[in-house]
Every structure is written in structure tokens, then in C-alpha cells.
Design an enzyme around this catalytic site. Structure first.
Site, PDB file in Angstrom:
ATOM      1  N   GLU A   2       0.852  -1.187   0.000  1.00 30.60           N
ATOM      2  CA  GLU A   2       0.000   0.000   0.000  1.00 30.60           C
ATOM      3  C   GLU A   2       0.887   1.236   0.000  1.00 30.60           C
ATOM      4  O   GLU A   2       1.728   1.408   0.885  1.00 30.60           O
ATOM      5  CB  GLU A   2      -0.902   0.006   1.237  1.00 30.60           C
ATOM      6  CG  GLU A   2      -1.634   1.297   1.462  1.00 30.60           C
ATOM      7  CD  GLU A   2      -2.455   1.782   0.270  1.00 30.60           C
ATOM      8  OE1 GLU A   2      -2.417   2.985  -0.022  1.00 30.60           O
ATOM      9  OE2 GLU A   2      -3.118   0.956  -0.382  1.00 30.60           O
ATOM     10  N   CYS A  36      -3.789  11.953 -11.807  1.00 27.71           N
ATOM     11  CA  CYS A  36      -3.735  11.150 -10.582  1.00 27.71           C
ATOM     12  C   CYS A  36      -2.849   9.918 -10.723  1.00 27.71           C
ATOM     13  O   CYS A  36      -2.467   9.325  -9.729  1.00 27.71           O
ATOM     14  CB  CYS A  36      -5.142  10.753 -10.156  1.00 27.71           C
ATOM     15  SG  CYS A  36      -6.004   9.723 -11.353  1.00 27.71           S
TER      16      CYS A  36
END
Length: 91
Positions: A2, A36
Site C-alpha cells: 500500500e 492522478c
């Protein structure tokens, strides 16, 4: 792994930097980094980090700002005037 949305560009010890650097620049500067999915976090093996950074900085410095309709331009405009003003403030 992550990484909190900070799109990782991972460079391992055996990377061919002549091939890696153009992709690193593209990954960071795609849409001038205003998307993004632009690479925001570079994770580079410690053994090649200095060489990577040197070559990456040189490649970024070689980008040519200008009119996005001109083929010689390799670094286009920011998304908005306010983005430019904010950037200039941090200068």
C-alpha cells in the site's frame, strides 16, 4: 504494498538506466504530472540511486517548455492559471 495512492515507480539494481530514465520522465511528466496516475514516489535501489538521480535530473532539465502545439515543446502548460500562480508562490 500500500503506497497511499502515490503511484510508485520502482527501480531495481539491475535496471538499464538508459531505458529506465525516459520512462521515469514520462511517468512523472505525463500530462505535466497533473494526473492522478503520474509517478509520485520513486523507489530506487540504493546502489544505483545517485546515478539514477543524476540522469533523471538531467532529463528533466532538458525538457523544453513552450506552445503545446509546437512539436519542439516537450513540457506543456499547467492545467490552470491558478496552478501557475500557486507554483510561482512556492518558487
Amino acid at each position: 504494498m500500500e503506497l497511499g495512492g502515490s503511484d510508485a515507480f520502482i527501480v531495481l539494481e539491475d535496471a538499464d538506466l538508459d531505458k529506465t530514465i525516459p520512462w521515469a520522465v514520462w511517468g512523472r511528466m505525463y500530462n505535466q504530472g497533473q494526473t492522478c496516475c503520474a509517478a509520485k514516489r520513486f523507489i530506487v535501489n540504493e546502489k544505483i540511486a545517485d546515478k539514477f538521480l543524476e540522469k533523471f535530473q538531467m532529463a528533466l532539465a532538458a525538457l523544453q517548455p513552450g506552445d503545446p502545439m509546437d512539436d519542439k515543446t516537450t513540457k506543456g502548460p499547467l492545467s490552470t492559471e491558478s496552478a501557475l500562480v500557486d507554483l510561482l508562490k512556492t518558487g
